[in-house]
Design a protein around this motif. Structure first.
Motif, PDB file in Angstrom:
ATOM      1  N   GLU A   1      44.977  50.174  36.004  1.00 19.27           N
ATOM      2  CA  GLU A   1      44.018  49.132  36.187  1.00 19.27           C
ATOM      3  C   GLU A   1      43.049  49.759  37.067  1.00 19.27           C
ATOM      4  OE1 GLU A   1      43.546  46.646  34.262  1.00 19.27           O
ATOM      5  OE2 GLU A   1      45.392  47.182  32.807  1.00 19.27           O
TER       6      GLU A   1
ATOM      7  N   ALA B   1      38.538  52.493  37.417  1.00 18.35           N
ATOM      8  CA  ALA B   1      37.781  51.622  38.097  1.00 18.35           C
ATOM      9  C   ALA B   1      37.195  51.403  39.406  1.00 18.35           C
ATOM     10  CB  ALA B   1      38.125  50.472  37.258  1.00 18.35           C
TER      11      ALA B   1
ATOM     12  N   GLU C   1      50.233  38.646  30.693  1.00 16.16           N
ATOM     13  CA  GLU C   1      50.301  40.040  30.005  1.00 16.16           C
ATOM     14  C   GLU C   1      51.480  41.071  30.024  1.00 16.16           C
ATOM     15  OE1 GLU C   1      46.761  42.630  29.837  1.00 16.16           O
ATOM     16  OE2 GLU C   1      45.435  41.073  30.314  1.00 16.16           O
TER      17      GLU C   1
ATOM     18  N   ALA D   1      40.672  44.643  39.553  1.00 17.92           N
ATOM     19  CA  ALA D   1      40.257  45.324  38.593  1.00 17.92           C
ATOM     20  C   ALA D   1      39.059  44.543  37.521  1.00 17.92           C
ATOM     21  CB  ALA D   1      41.626  45.942  37.512  1.00 17.92           C
ATOM     22  N   PRO D   2      38.051  45.161  37.341  1.00 20.26           N
ATOM     23  CA  PRO D   2      37.104  44.551  36.651  1.00 20.26           C
ATOM     24  C   PRO D   2      37.394  43.544  35.531  1.00 20.26           C
ATOM     25  CG  PRO D   2      36.416  46.645  37.403  1.00 20.26           C
ATOM     26  CD  PRO D   2      37.757  46.548  37.527  1.00 20.26           C
ATOM     27  N   ARG D   3      38.283  44.332  34.562  1.00 18.20           N
ATOM     28  CA  ARG D   3      38.602  43.641  33.404  1.00 18.20           C
ATOM     29  C   ARG D   3      39.591  42.094  33.672  1.00 18.20           C
ATOM     30  NH1 ARG D   3      43.051  43.652  30.199  1.00 18.20           N
ATOM     31  NH2 ARG D   3      44.851  44.864  31.207  1.00 18.20           N
ATOM     32  N   LEU D   4      40.241  42.286  34.957  1.00 20.24           N
ATOM     33  CA  LEU D   4      41.055  41.215  35.318  1.00 20.24           C
ATOM     34  C   LEU D   4      40.421  39.981  36.139  1.00 20.24           C
ATOM     35  CD1 LEU D   4      44.098  43.295  36.328  1.00 20.24           C
ATOM     36  CD2 LEU D   4      43.601  42.460  33.983  1.00 20.24           C
TER      37      LEU D   4
ATOM     38  N   ASP E   1      44.118  36.359  40.064  1.00 17.35           N
ATOM     39  CA  ASP E   1      43.646  37.062  38.891  1.00 17.35           C
ATOM     40  C   ASP E   1      44.748  38.196  38.644  1.00 17.35           C
ATOM     41  OD1 ASP E   1      41.360  35.687  38.367  1.00 17.35           O
ATOM     42  OD2 ASP E   1      40.207  37.268  39.355  1.00 17.35           O
TER      43      ASP E   1
END
Length: 189
Positions: free
Chosen positions: A16, A20, A81, A61-64, A73
């Protein structure tokens, strides 16, 4: 193959953060290294401390980043997940007095409902020590230097700045308590 929770956690955090957010990944690795030092005296919880240490900032992490508050988050990601251990999820959510920052952000009730504080002082204090004695680049530092660095990076009037000023007495006391329990040699921080 080592199938410990710490090994799994390191793989998750690396996946993660390493590409990034490489600096955040370096910090997480440094915090995990501190946990390895501290965990030697924790017996059965050493692996859990190491896992929480490497994952404590995974919510950046950007996607989280859903709420924009990395403890929530990250904890939701681990819970939803990965069906991660509840103690691990609660440690990540509440690391380094995150509840005080949640209050600054209007998220205190969410934290208290979803991720109640863990009543395990050795783990909670240990994670504070690991995080608050590690630079953003993963190097050991003193707690006072770390607090100064955070204030400098975010600014004293930012949400993080207000939080760190409020949390500083508790952070300093926690780090002193942990360091007071460490062997005289080697010197920590």
């Amino acid at each position: 193959m080592d199938d410990s929770i710490a090994t799994w956690a390191a793989h998750v955090a690396e996946a993660e953060l390493s590409v990034a957010l490489p600096r955040r990944w370096a910090h997480s690795q440094g915090v995990a290294a501190r946990a390895a030092q501290l965990g030697r005296g924790m017996e059965q919880d050493a692996d859990l401390l190491a896992a929480a240490a490497v994952l404590h900032d995974v919510g950046y992490a950007p996607r989280l980043a859903v709420t924009g508050f990395h403890p929530i988050d990250g904890a939701r990601f681990l819970r939803d997940e990965h069906n991660a251990d509840e103690r691990l999820v609660r440690l990540v959510a509440n690391h380094s007095f995150a509840l005080l920052e949640a209050e600054e952000r209007g998220l205190q009730e969410v934290m208290l409902v979803e991720f109640p504080l863990l009543d395990e002082p050795l783990l909670v204090d240990g994670l504070v020590w690991c995080d608050m004695t590690t630079t953003p680049d993963g190097k050991p530092t003193t707690v006072k230097e770390r607090i100064t660095e955070i204030l400098s990076r975010y600014g004293p009037d930012s949400i993080v700045g207000r939080f760190i000023r409020r949390a500083s007495p508790q952070i300093l006391a926690t780090v002193a308590r942990v360091e007071g329990s460490l062997p005289a040699q080697p010197r920590w921080g």
